[in-house]
Design a protein around this motif. Structure first.
Motif, PDB file in Angstrom:
ATOM      1  N   ASP A 254       0.849  -1.186   0.000  1.00 14.20           N
ATOM      2  CA  ASP A 254       0.000   0.000   0.000  1.00 14.20           C
ATOM      3  C   ASP A 254       0.885   1.237   0.000  1.00 14.20           C
ATOM      4  OD1 ASP A 254      -2.210  -1.601   0.116  1.00 14.20           O
ATOM      5  OD2 ASP A 254      -2.431  -1.441   2.304  1.00 14.20           O
ATOM      6  N   VAL A 255       0.303   2.349  -0.424  1.00 12.87           N
ATOM      7  CA  VAL A 255       1.015   3.625  -0.404  1.00 12.87           C
ATOM      8  C   VAL A 255       0.299   4.539   0.576  1.00 12.87           C
ATOM      9  CG1 VAL A 255       1.785   5.609  -1.734  1.00 12.87           C
ATOM     10  CG2 VAL A 255       1.769   3.334  -2.780  1.00 12.87           C
ATOM     11  N   ARG A 256       0.939   4.752   1.742  1.00 10.74           N
ATOM     12  CA  ARG A 256       0.356   5.593   2.793  1.00 10.74           C
ATOM     13  C   ARG A 256      -1.036   5.110   3.191  1.00 10.74           C
ATOM     14  NH1 ARG A 256       2.104  11.686   0.778  1.00 10.74           N
ATOM     15  NH2 ARG A 256       4.372  11.307   0.829  1.00 10.74           N
ATOM     16  N   GLY A 257      -1.171   3.795   3.234  1.00 12.27           N
ATOM     17  CA  GLY A 257      -2.425   3.200   3.673  1.00 12.27           C
ATOM     18  C   GLY A 257      -3.483   3.097   2.605  1.00 12.27           C
ATOM     19  N   GLU A 258      -3.192   3.468   1.344  1.00 12.58           N
ATOM     20  CA  GLU A 258      -4.182   3.396   0.260  1.00 12.58           C
ATOM     21  C   GLU A 258      -3.765   2.346  -0.761  1.00 12.58           C
ATOM     22  OE1 GLU A 258      -5.965   6.943  -1.344  1.00 12.58           O
ATOM     23  OE2 GLU A 258      -4.774   8.167   0.044  1.00 12.58           O
ATOM     24  N   ARG A 259      -4.780   1.695  -1.347  1.00  9.77           N
ATOM     25  CA  ARG A 259      -4.514   0.691  -2.390  1.00  9.77           C
ATOM     26  C   ARG A 259      -3.918   1.362  -3.627  1.00  9.77           C
ATOM     27  NH1 ARG A 259      -9.287  -1.012  -4.266  1.00  9.77           N
ATOM     28  NH2 ARG A 259      -8.468  -2.994  -5.088  1.00  9.77           N
ATOM     29  N   VAL A 260      -2.939   0.685  -4.242  1.00  9.79           N
ATOM     30  CA  VAL A 260      -2.275   1.226  -5.432  1.00  9.79           C
ATOM     31  C   VAL A 260      -3.269   1.400  -6.566  1.00  9.79           C
ATOM     32  CG1 VAL A 260      -0.512   0.781  -7.179  1.00  9.79           C
ATOM     33  CG2 VAL A 260      -0.046   0.260  -4.772  1.00  9.79           C
TER      34      VAL A 260
END
Length: 282
Positions: A254-260
């Motif tokens: 994940d990127v900062r808790g968000e799905r790519v």
């Protein structure tokens, strides 16, 4: 006072020619000059006519670039060759050009076989080219001494002189690069011959196949047109521009808790000019 130019000097040229800057040189610096079969055939024909034994006299001239100019046209080639005297010698090699009717017969014979035109377009001379000419009663290369005229303004009585011989070598070298120059001597330049071949092959093409279906070449302009009963522009179900992201495996990070995939959706929609809310993945 003694004659500064006695008769015995007037008829003989000193061995060392004047140097030429930017003269026409053959590519071969040693060994055989002709690299292709058609140039070899040209020099071989000269040897068969009794000219070849004297050709070596001009090889050093051709390699040193003593030829100032050379123009090939229907019926022959003219050149200026620098010798030891200040004024260059004028050299002419004459080969009879064929008439319109004779070339029409040759062009038809070439057009009857697509491989001939394809070989010529590739910058080569078809192996059977002499047979094509012979079939219509002609000869591509000089067929005898009457087919070859030679003249040079130098005082040398030998024919060919070294200046003529040098021109023959440069011609053979040019034929290596452009076989159409052989045909130009006989009266047909590249553009005229190829245009004639195209026209003859187009005229010979059948308008339709044996079962009545139009030939592909005749309907290519309609390739992108809709068929009978169909709208000019076909449309189908609209696919969201980011639908591809729902088909790829889930990213393992994940990127900062968000799905790519969710981070990429705005970019996919922007590229497609779509601002709609992306569909929920199944």
């Amino acid at each position: 006072m003694p004659d500064p130019d006695p008769f015995w000097w007037r008829d003989a040229e000193p061995a060392r020619p004047r140097r030429v800057e930017g003269g026409i040189q053959i590519n071969s610096t040693r060994g055989p000059v002709a690299r292709t079969w058609w140039s070899q055939r040209f020099l071989g024909v000269l040897e068969s006519l009794g000219v070849g034994g004297r050709l070596s006299r001009g090889r050093s001239y051709a390699r040193a670039g003593q030829i100032i100019s050379l123009d090939v046209d229907a019926g022959g080639a003219v050149a200026q060759v620098q010798g030891s005297r200040p004024q260059p010698y004028k050299v002419r090699v004459g080969i009879p050009a064929f008439g319109k009717a004779e070339w029409a017969a040759v062009a038809q014979a070439l057009a009857d076989d697509a491989s001939y035109a394809a070989t010529l377009l590739a910058g080569e001379m078809p192996r059977e080219i002499e047979t094509v000419f012979e079939a219509v009663g002609l000869s591509l290369f000089p067929a005898g001494n009457r087919d070859l005229a030679m003249d040079c303004s130098c005082p040398d009585h030998a024919v060919p002189c070294k200046h003529l011989a040098a021109v023959f070598y440069v011609l053979a070298d040019r034929f290596d690069t452009d076989p159409f120059q052989i045909l130009a001597l006989r009266g047909r330049d590249r553009e005229t011959l190829l245009e004639d071949l195209r026209a003859r092959r187009t005229a010979a093409s059948p308008p339709a196949t044996s079962d009545g279906v139009p030939a592909l070449a005749d309907v290519m302009h309609e390739y992108w047109s809709a068929g009978p009963g169909l709208p000019e522009r076909l449309t189908g179900p609209r696919t969201p521009p980011d639908a591809l992201l729902d088909q790829v495996p889930e990213f393992t990070v994940d990127v900062r808790g968000e799905r790519v995939a969710d981070l990429l959706r705005p970019a996919y929609r922007a590229l497609a000019g779509d601002d709609s809310t992306p569909p929920t993945a199944p």
